[in-house]
Write a protein that holds these residues in place. Structure first.
Motif, PDB file in Angstrom:
ATOM      1  N   LEU A 156       0.708  -1.372  -0.090  1.00 32.91           N
ATOM      2  CA  LEU A 156       0.165  -0.055   0.224  1.00 32.91           C
ATOM      3  C   LEU A 156       0.940   1.600  -0.113  1.00 32.91           C
ATOM      4  CD1 LEU A 156      -2.817  -0.973   2.154  1.00 32.91           C
ATOM      5  CD2 LEU A 156      -3.268  -1.040  -0.216  1.00 32.91           C
ATOM      6  N   LYS A 157       2.297   1.297   0.995  1.00 30.81           N
ATOM      7  CA  LYS A 157       2.826   2.645   0.534  1.00 30.81           C
ATOM      8  C   LYS A 157       3.564   2.815  -0.364  1.00 30.81           C
ATOM      9  CE  LYS A 157       4.306   5.837   2.471  1.00 30.81           C
ATOM     10  NZ  LYS A 157       3.582   7.171   3.348  1.00 30.81           N
ATOM     11  N   SER A 158       4.007   1.642  -1.387  1.00 32.47           N
ATOM     12  CA  SER A 158       4.316   1.416  -1.938  1.00 32.47           C
ATOM     13  C   SER A 158       3.756   2.215  -3.306  1.00 32.47           C
ATOM     14  CB  SER A 158       4.707   0.110  -2.565  1.00 32.47           C
ATOM     15  OG  SER A 158       5.702  -0.344  -3.967  1.00 32.47           O
ATOM     16  N   ALA A 159       2.587   1.543  -3.269  1.00 33.07           N
ATOM     17  CA  ALA A 159       1.485   2.325  -4.432  1.00 33.07           C
ATOM     18  C   ALA A 159       1.467   3.931  -4.283  1.00 33.07           C
ATOM     19  CB  ALA A 159      -0.127   1.442  -3.906  1.00 33.07           C
ATOM     20  N   GLN A 160       1.193   4.575  -3.524  1.00 30.37           N
ATOM     21  CA  GLN A 160       0.927   5.703  -3.002  1.00 30.37           C
ATOM     22  C   GLN A 160       2.263   6.360  -3.113  1.00 30.37           C
ATOM     23  OE1 GLN A 160      -0.332   5.854   1.342  1.00 30.37           O
ATOM     24  NE2 GLN A 160      -1.831   6.557   0.790  1.00 30.37           N
ATOM     25  N   ASN A 161       4.083   5.833  -2.761  1.00 32.64           N
ATOM     26  CA  ASN A 161       5.151   6.267  -3.209  1.00 32.64           C
ATOM     27  C   ASN A 161       5.137   5.819  -4.601  1.00 32.64           C
ATOM     28  OD1 ASN A 161       5.552   7.000  -1.042  1.00 32.64           O
ATOM     29  ND2 ASN A 161       6.760   5.105  -0.173  1.00 32.64           N
ATOM     30  N   THR A 162       4.790   5.893  -5.673  1.00 30.79           N
ATOM     31  CA  THR A 162       5.340   5.226  -7.083  1.00 30.79           C
ATOM     32  C   THR A 162       3.999   5.523  -7.773  1.00 30.79           C
ATOM     33  OG1 THR A 162       5.699   3.176  -6.540  1.00 30.79           O
ATOM     34  CG2 THR A 162       5.598   3.521  -8.383  1.00 30.79           C
ATOM     35  N   ALA A 163       3.211   5.937  -7.797  1.00 35.31           N
ATOM     36  CA  ALA A 163       1.727   5.501  -8.651  1.00 35.31           C
ATOM     37  C   ALA A 163       1.432   7.281  -8.442  1.00 35.31           C
ATOM     38  CB  ALA A 163       0.807   5.036  -8.795  1.00 35.31           C
ATOM     39  N   ALA A 164       1.134   8.294  -9.272  1.00 33.80           N
ATOM     40  CA  ALA A 164       0.482   9.233  -9.286  1.00 33.80           C
ATOM     41  C   ALA A 164      -0.942   9.055  -9.003  1.00 33.80           C
ATOM     42  CB  ALA A 164       0.940  10.145 -10.412  1.00 33.80           C
ATOM     43  N   MET A 165      -0.950   8.594  -8.567  1.00 31.24           N
ATOM     44  CA  MET A 165      -2.761   7.840  -7.705  1.00 31.24           C
ATOM     45  C   MET A 165      -3.810   9.846  -7.090  1.00 31.24           C
ATOM     46  SD  MET A 165      -3.571   5.238  -5.476  1.00 31.24           S
ATOM     47  CE  MET A 165      -2.836   5.790  -4.074  1.00 31.24           C
ATOM     48  N   LEU A 166      -4.220   9.075  -8.072  1.00 29.05           N
ATOM     49  CA  LEU A 166      -5.704  10.273  -7.776  1.00 29.05           C
ATOM     50  C   LEU A 166      -7.592  10.038  -8.108  1.00 29.05           C
ATOM     51  CD1 LEU A 166      -6.256  13.441  -8.368  1.00 29.05           C
ATOM     52  CD2 LEU A 166      -6.556  13.608 -10.724  1.00 29.05           C
ATOM     53  N   THR A 167      -8.726   9.734  -7.799  1.00 29.99           N
ATOM     54  CA  THR A 167      -9.749   9.657  -7.380  1.00 29.99           C
ATOM     55  C   THR A 167     -10.788  10.332  -7.873  1.00 29.99           C
ATOM     56  OG1 THR A 167      -9.058   8.509  -5.300  1.00 29.99           O
ATOM     57  CG2 THR A 167     -11.807   8.430  -5.460  1.00 29.99           C
ATOM     58  N   THR A 168     -12.215   9.631  -9.074  1.00 29.86           N
ATOM     59  CA  THR A 168     -12.980  10.507  -9.384  1.00 29.86           C
ATOM     60  C   THR A 168     -14.132   9.999  -8.583  1.00 29.86           C
ATOM     61  OG1 THR A 168     -13.679  11.708 -11.160  1.00 29.86           O
ATOM     62  CG2 THR A 168     -12.702   9.269 -11.338  1.00 29.86           C
ATOM     63  N   SER A 295     -19.331   1.663   5.022  1.00 28.38           N
ATOM     64  CA  SER A 295     -18.480   3.280   4.125  1.00 28.38           C
ATOM     65  C   SER A 295     -19.104   3.556   3.670  1.00 28.38           C
ATOM     66  CB  SER A 295     -17.615   2.326   3.547  1.00 28.38           C
ATOM     67  OG  SER A 295     -16.747   3.498   3.436  1.00 28.38           O
ATOM     68  N   MET A 296     -19.338   4.945   3.146  1.00 27.24           N
ATOM     69  CA  MET A 296     -20.310   5.638   2.769  1.00 27.24           C
ATOM     70  C   MET A 296     -19.414   5.795   1.278  1.00 27.24           C
ATOM     71  SD  MET A 296     -22.627   9.547   2.902  1.00 27.24           S
ATOM     72  CE  MET A 296     -20.637  10.132   3.176  1.00 27.24           C
ATOM     73  N   LEU A 297     -17.914   6.862   1.648  1.00 27.70           N
ATOM     74  CA  LEU A 297     -17.395   6.982   0.828  1.00 27.70           C
ATOM     75  C   LEU A 297     -15.807   6.926   0.867  1.00 27.70           C
ATOM     76  CD1 LEU A 297     -17.508   9.107  -1.920  1.00 27.70           C
ATOM     77  CD2 LEU A 297     -17.150  10.844  -0.673  1.00 27.70           C
ATOM     78  N   SER A 298     -14.839   6.991   0.226  1.00 25.83           N
ATOM     79  CA  SER A 298     -13.553   6.082   0.137  1.00 25.83           C
ATOM     80  C   SER A 298     -12.938   6.714  -0.422  1.00 25.83           C
ATOM     81  CB  SER A 298     -13.332   5.621   1.153  1.00 25.83           C
ATOM     82  OG  SER A 298     -13.676   3.644   0.026  1.00 25.83           O
ATOM     83  N   THR A 299     -11.523   6.303  -0.854  1.00 20.48           N
ATOM     84  CA  THR A 299     -11.423   6.299  -1.787  1.00 20.48           C
ATOM     85  C   THR A 299     -10.049   5.664  -1.769  1.00 20.48           C
ATOM     86  OG1 THR A 299      -9.228   7.559   0.171  1.00 20.48           O
ATOM     87  CG2 THR A 299     -10.564   9.393  -1.796  1.00 20.48           C
ATOM     88  N   PRO A 300      -9.974   3.887  -2.608  1.00 26.96           N
ATOM     89  CA  PRO A 300      -9.228   3.341  -2.206  1.00 26.96           C
ATOM     90  C   PRO A 300      -8.614   3.317  -3.267  1.00 26.96           C
ATOM     91  CG  PRO A 300     -11.180   3.465  -4.465  1.00 26.96           C
ATOM     92  CD  PRO A 300     -11.060   4.344  -3.008  1.00 26.96           C
ATOM     93  N   ILE A 301      -6.792   2.375  -2.841  1.00 26.72           N
ATOM     94  CA  ILE A 301      -5.606   2.337  -2.999  1.00 26.72           C
ATOM     95  C   ILE A 301      -5.341   1.578  -3.787  1.00 26.72           C
ATOM     96  CG2 ILE A 301      -3.562   2.197  -2.353  1.00 26.72           C
ATOM     97  CD1 ILE A 301      -3.857   3.630   0.844  1.00 26.72           C
ATOM     98  N   LEU A 302      -4.501   1.790  -4.231  1.00 26.80           N
ATOM     99  CA  LEU A 302      -4.408   0.824  -5.924  1.00 26.80           C
ATOM    100  C   LEU A 302      -3.447  -0.347  -5.559  1.00 26.80           C
ATOM    101  CD1 LEU A 302      -3.126   3.190  -8.713  1.00 26.80           C
ATOM    102  CD2 LEU A 302      -4.916   2.293  -9.010  1.00 26.80           C
ATOM    103  N   ASN A 303      -4.318  -1.453  -6.342  1.00 29.41           N
ATOM    104  CA  ASN A 303      -3.279  -2.706  -6.075  1.00 29.41           C
ATOM    105  C   ASN A 303      -1.985  -2.856  -6.777  1.00 29.41           C
ATOM    106  OD1 ASN A 303      -2.844  -5.320  -4.868  1.00 29.41           O
ATOM    107  ND2 ASN A 303      -4.148  -5.795  -6.392  1.00 29.41           N
ATOM    108  N   PRO A 304      -0.816  -2.380  -6.816  1.00 31.28           N
ATOM    109  CA  PRO A 304       0.407  -2.172  -7.679  1.00 31.28           C
ATOM    110  C   PRO A 304       0.541  -3.973  -8.261  1.00 31.28           C
ATOM    111  CG  PRO A 304       1.094  -1.689  -5.860  1.00 31.28           C
ATOM    112  CD  PRO A 304      -0.625  -2.602  -5.591  1.00 31.28           C
TER     113      PRO A 304
END
Length: 369
Positions: A156-168, A295-304
């Motif tokens: 999960l931390k690697s996904a945050q550090n590597t990808a330019a993650m955005l949520t719509t 959960s009503m709303l969340s920002t899922p983290i990518l699965n590298p």
């Protein structure tokens, strides 16, 4: 003759695991397919079963030891056979002394109850806990993280550090899906032997949207983009050991019934510890459903290394406007997290709108529009 008990293959890129419990002790008789021990790798927990019957004579590894695929961890003497239908029967002439030692070392209650513990993680944790009492009589507990939890944290931390993650975000009116489930749910279950849930509709909607926006099904590898002409969807499943994401293969080719059966099978294996390495490897897109926990709303983290993940949430009746009239409809917020290095914002938004429209007008999936 002594038969080697070896650590099975752990799958791609996995080179070691932790021995988390022995379910049989030295001197105990075992039958074919008896579970001898459990190991935990970075991704899954696996059972090591007996391929031969006999007596477990030598245990070479103890709980919390690191083991490698192919490593010998114990031996079974197949010259001593247990009585038919009794995997715990001991031949008195050859195993009397080992049994005596086991009996002296382990209380009878422990021998009886250990095999039926729901999962051994609690035993490992309790054995490793170090309590520090404070002056007020309170205490702290320090419990080592399991390999699976460590791996989850790392990925999960690697996904945050590597990808330019955005949520719509968007919202979907699930009235049409609920009407279909209400009208066809009972005959569907009678014919296919499985309940018609929501997830199968979401899997089909995602597969449909991917056919229009294939970048959501691709990932970056070095300076290349790797595209797939198939859709293998990871379904996030919460188990007592942590979050795992088994993969539903060729989801774009499956019917609603096949999707539901596949999801039930993967979820059952995840919660019982029966997932194999093949169940987890690959995956081109993921879906996670926080709505089952409220959960009503969340920002899922990518699965590298995947570039997209869809987050489902709880269904709430809300007032919406249809044809200039306020009506009550079952609404769900959707969240799409994506890798902005590969996917433009406009493409991500259109992808999510396509998922929304496929769910609001599910007949469009069969019409292939």
């Amino acid at each position: 003759m002594e038969i080697e008990i070896k650590v099975p293959s752990l799958g791609e890129s996995e080179t070691e695991a932790t021995l988390i419990t022995w379910l049989k002790q030295e001197g105990e008789a075992v039958a074919v397919d008896d579970v001898l021990a459990e190991i935990e790798s970075d991704k899954i927990t696996m059972e090591i079963t007996a391929l031969d019957s006999g007596v477990l004579t030598r245990v070479l590894k103890k709980v919390e030891d690191i083991v490698e695929p192919g490593e010998v961890i114990a031996y079974i003497d197949d010259s001593v056979q247990p009585a038919a239908g009794a995997s715990t029967a001991i031949d008195a002439t050859t195993a009397e002394e080992p049994v005596k030692k086991v009996a002296e070392a382990v209380p009878v209650e422990a021998v009886i109850t250990a095999p039926v513990e729901p999962k051994p993680v609690k035993q490992v944790a309790e054995a490793s806990v170090k309590a520090a009492a404070t002056s007020a009589g309170r205490k702290q507990e320090r419990v080592p993280m399991s390999r699976l939890r460590l791996r989850i944290a790392e990925r999960l931390k690697s996904a945050q550090n590597t990808a330019a993650m955005l949520t719509t975000f968007n919202e979907v009116n699930l009235q049409a899906v609920m009407d279909l489930r209400s009208h066809y749910g009972e005959p569907f279950k009678k014919k296919h032997g499985v309940k018609l849930g929501f997830m199968s509709f979401f899997v089909q909607a995602v597969s449909h949207a991917i056919s229009k926006y294939p970048a959501l099904n691709a990932y970056i590898e070095g300076d290349d983009i790797v595209y797939h002409d198939y859709v293998d969807i990871g379904i996030a499943v919460s188990s007592e050991r942590g979050l795992v994401v088994p993969v539903l293969r060729d989801a774009h080719l499956l019917s609603l019934a096949e999707i539901e059966k596949g999801i039930v099978d993967l979820a059952d294996k995840a919660r019982s510890g029966g997932l194999s390495p093949d169940d987890l490897k690959g995956g081109t897109f993921s879906i996670t459903n926080g709505g089952i926990f409220g959960s009503m709303l969340s920002t899922p983290i990518l699965n590298p290394p995947q570039s997209g993940i869809l987050g489902m949430h709880n269904i709430q009746k809300r007032a919406v406007v249809e044809n200039d009239t306020i009506v009550i409809r079952p609404m769900m917020y959707l969240a799409l997290s994506y890798d902005h290095r590969l996917i433009d914002g406009s493409e991500a938004v259109r992808f999510l709108v396509t998922v929304k429209e496929a769910l609001e007008y599910p007949a469009s999936l069969s019409l292939d529009l």
